[in-house]
Design a protein around this motif. Structure first.
Motif, short mmCIF file in Angstrom:
data_model
loop_
_atom_site.label_atom_id
_atom_site.label_comp_id
_atom_site.label_asym_id
_atom_site.label_seq_id
_atom_site.Cartn_x
_atom_site.Cartn_y
_atom_site.Cartn_z
N ASP A 144 49.68 18.08 23.99
CA ASP A 144 50.18 19.28 25.03
C ASP A 144 49.76 18.90 26.39
O ASP A 144 49.46 19.86 27.15
CB ASP A 144 49.57 20.65 24.96
CG ASP A 144 50.03 21.39 23.00
OD1 ASP A 144 51.11 20.84 22.80
OD2 ASP A 144 49.39 21.55 22.10
N LYS B 83 48.20 16.68 27.39
CA LYS B 83 46.29 16.49 28.45
C LYS B 83 46.39 15.14 27.43
O LYS B 83 46.84 15.15 25.93
CB LYS B 83 45.37 17.53 27.66
CG LYS B 83 45.85 18.07 28.55
CD LYS B 83 45.18 17.98 30.07
CE LYS B 83 45.22 20.28 30.99
NZ LYS B 83 44.79 19.79 31.89
N GLU C 35 41.24 14.68 29.07
CA GLU C 35 39.98 15.19 28.12
C GLU C 35 39.29 14.71 27.69
O GLU C 35 39.19 13.93 26.76
CB GLU C 35 40.25 16.49 27.90
CG GLU C 35 41.30 17.94 27.94
CD GLU C 35 41.55 18.48 27.51
OE1 GLU C 35 41.53 17.87 26.01
OE2 GLU C 35 42.16 19.41 27.65
N LYS D 210 44.06 13.31 24.80
CA LYS D 210 42.53 13.73 24.90
C LYS D 210 41.52 12.14 24.12
O LYS D 210 42.16 11.42 23.58
CB LYS D 210 42.85 14.93 23.68
CG LYS D 210 43.22 16.07 24.43
CD LYS D 210 43.63 17.01 23.03
CE LYS D 210 43.68 18.44 23.74
NZ LYS D 210 44.26 19.13 22.59
N LYS E 250 44.90 14.94 33.84
CA LYS E 250 45.76 15.00 32.28
C LYS E 250 44.39 14.98 31.49
O LYS E 250 44.33 15.33 30.58
CB LYS E 250 46.45 14.18 32.32
CG LYS E 250 47.88 14.29 33.82
CD LYS E 250 48.63 13.41 33.26
CE LYS E 250 49.17 13.76 31.98
NZ LYS E 250 50.24 12.58 31.63
N GLU F 234 47.79 11.87 23.65
CA GLU F 234 48.76 12.64 23.99
C GLU F 234 49.22 13.95 24.10
O GLU F 234 50.17 13.45 23.28
CB GLU F 234 49.25 12.02 25.06
CG GLU F 234 49.93 13.01 26.56
CD GLU F 234 51.09 12.52 28.37
OE1 GLU F 234 51.08 13.17 28.59
OE2 GLU F 234 50.55 11.26 28.06
#
Length: 530
Positions: free
Chosen positions: A140, A142, A81, A144, A79, A138
């Motif tokens: 959507d 993901k 990015e 990040k 998950k 977090e």
């Protein structure tokens, strides 16, 4: 422990840079390494103990970091990015936030060594983690990561110092607490340094083949803060150790002809709990008195006016200078304010009710009244009016930009500046309206972390350079906050700890090499022990 009369490498300071130097010296062939600090043992770690433990390093992305962190499951990894942060990215950030003034050689050394230095620490038992709690949101589904600052130590500065102490013990490094360096002289015959030290109030001396100075800046000295940082800085609160009072900086300039360089009027300072102790950090609360959630809301002074663009950049590039902005406000105080939409995004370690006094209300008018009665707000009407005008500007921008989406992990462009309405002081990103109760306010002031002015060193060996000639001071090296010329006006978050590791490692290695090259010239008593 009994203080030895002679040692190959003496390290002054028990923070990140000092321990890195001691480990490096031991691994580079120094047969005896002594680390001293004027603080008692229960204050071990200097300012490092009070940090969040974040290190900024150039890296190749998630795959480059996973081997040195211990807190990522395979499900989480899928998950995440986390883009690469290149040496060019790091260099651009240094140039941007330090106004292009950072010494280019020091900066290049910091950046090019950053990845290898942290992997070296990991091999020495420093436990690293991805900084989910401080550097990721977090969104959507993901996770990040943002701002180029992705790793931290387990349990922050507390865990970092515990790991360093364990590593020092494994390497046979001696440590002496309540031991202050009070003088330094060069023995021209042997090249050794004769160090005068005060141990629990008793004066003595020892001989050292080489010395690494890593004793911190002058952030805990109100006289020096006022003298160098400027008027009012004696009123700043001390975030960390009360023992960083600039003694070794002054000693090196006075007795070793060290060259003072860098931004002596600059420092790292943050939004800090206004109810914290003024003169010392709290060993239990540590970094949790930092209040860095301002990009999610607003900051207003006691006259009810905003004074910074809370969304001008990612928090990593603003938090170390917004303390200065707060100090410049009336009564050196401000209020951070959020509504019910933003409060769930605040980090619990900084904003939970057990750590900071909450001022809460169901309406802005009630919040202003409580800030006046409990926090010293002088103009409640202006406070409410400022927030109403901000909300109007937020909605005007949204009407003109309906496709923009709030995203705290990027500079999302949601602002107060539209064609139909502009505030005199923008909020450039993350401009959420504050119109949904209940509301939360906390009172903050300026907390000073470390000072930027320091001493000139050779950027490759971290050897101290003379003011009069520019030549090296024999067998004396410098790292950590005492090193000058790297940061100006601001710094990219996490680069301070990285600099301590990079130049501490170099200083320790160079100190050991200097001793090894002169072993036949060392005193007979020391040579007989080797």
């Amino acid at each position: 422990m009994a203080l030895p009369s002679e040692v190959e490498v003496l390290v002054v300071g028990s923070g990140n840079a000092g321990f890195a130097a001691a480990l490096s010296a031991a691994q580079s062939g120094a047969r005896s390494v002594l680390l001293i600090d004027k603080c008692p043992e229960d204050w071990a770690g200097g300012n490092t103990y009070f940090t969040a433990g974040a290190y900024r390093i150039a890296h190749g992305g998630l795959a480059d970091l996973l081997p040195i962190v211990n807190n990522v499951t395979s499900e989480q990894a899928a998950k995440i990015e986390l883009a690469p942060y290149s040496e060019a990215d790091f260099a651009n950030d240094m140039t941007k936030v330090c106004m292009g003034r950072s010494d280019p050689e020091l900066s290049r050394t910091l950046i090019s060594d950053s990845n290898s230095a942290i992997k070296w620490l990991a091999k020495n038992g420093i436990r690293f983690q991805l900084s989910f709690n401080r550097q990721a949101y977090e969104v959507d589904g993901k996770i990040k990561f943002w701002g180029g600052l992705h790793i931290k130590t387990q349990d922050g500065g507390k865990g970092l110092i515990a790991d360093y102490q364990a590593a020092a013990k494994r390497h046979g490094i001696q440590v002496s607490w309540s031991t202050a360096l009070t003088g330094l002289q060069l023995d021209p015959t042997s090249g050794n340094m004769v160090a005068a030290v005060r141990v629990d109030g008793t004066e003595t001396s020892l001989r050292a083949g080489a010395i690494v100075l890593a004793a911190g800046g002058f952030e805990a000295n109100p006289r020096m803060r006022s003298e160098f940082l400027g008027p009012g800085w004696d009123m700043a609160m001390v975030r960390g150790t009360p023992y960083n009072t600039g003694d070794c900086l002054e000693l090196a300039i006075r007795e070793l002809d060290a060259s003072p360089v860098g931004n002596w009027s600059g420092c790292h300072s943050v939004a800090w709990d206004a109810n914290a102790s003024a003169n010392t950090g709290d060993r239990e609360a540590s970094n949790e008195y930092t209040k860095s959630g301002y990009p999610l809301g607003l900051m207003l002074n006691v006259d009810g006016q905003r004074f910074v663009d809370e969304g001008v950049d990612m928090r990593n590039y603003t938090y170390a200078m917004f303390g200065r902005a707060i100090l410049a406000q009336p009564e050196h105080t401000a209020f951070q304010v959020w509504d019910a939409t933003a409060t769930p995004w605040l980090r619990p370690e900084e904003y939970r009710a057990e750590r900071v006094e909450h001022i809460t209300a169901d309406s802005l008018e009630e919040l202003a009244h409580k800030c006046a009665s409990r926090g010293g707000l002088r103009d409640p009407a202006a406070f409410v009016q400022t927030i109403h005008e901000y909300n109007e500007a937020v909605y005007a921008h949204r009407r003109e930009n309906p496709n923009l989406k709030w995203d705290p992990a990027v500079k999302d462009g949601l602002s107060t500046q539209s064609r139909s309405r502009k505030l005199a002081l923008a909020k450039s990103n993350w401009a959420l309206p504050l119109d949904k109760g209940p509301y939360l306010a906390v009172r903050v002031t300026c907390g000073v972390t470390f000072t930027f002015g320091g001493l000139r060193v050779d950027p490759h060996s971290a050897q101290l350079l003379r003011a009069s000639t520019g030549r090296p001071v024999p067998n004396v090296f410098c790292a950590g906050e005492m090193l000058g010329g790297l940061f100006y006006n601001n710094y990219p978050g996490g680069s301070g700890l990285t600099a301590g590791a990079v130049f501490g490692r170099r200083a320790g290695k160079a100190a050991a090499e200097a001793v090894r090259s002169r072993r036949p010239e060392l005193s007979p008593s020391l040579a007989s022990k080797l």
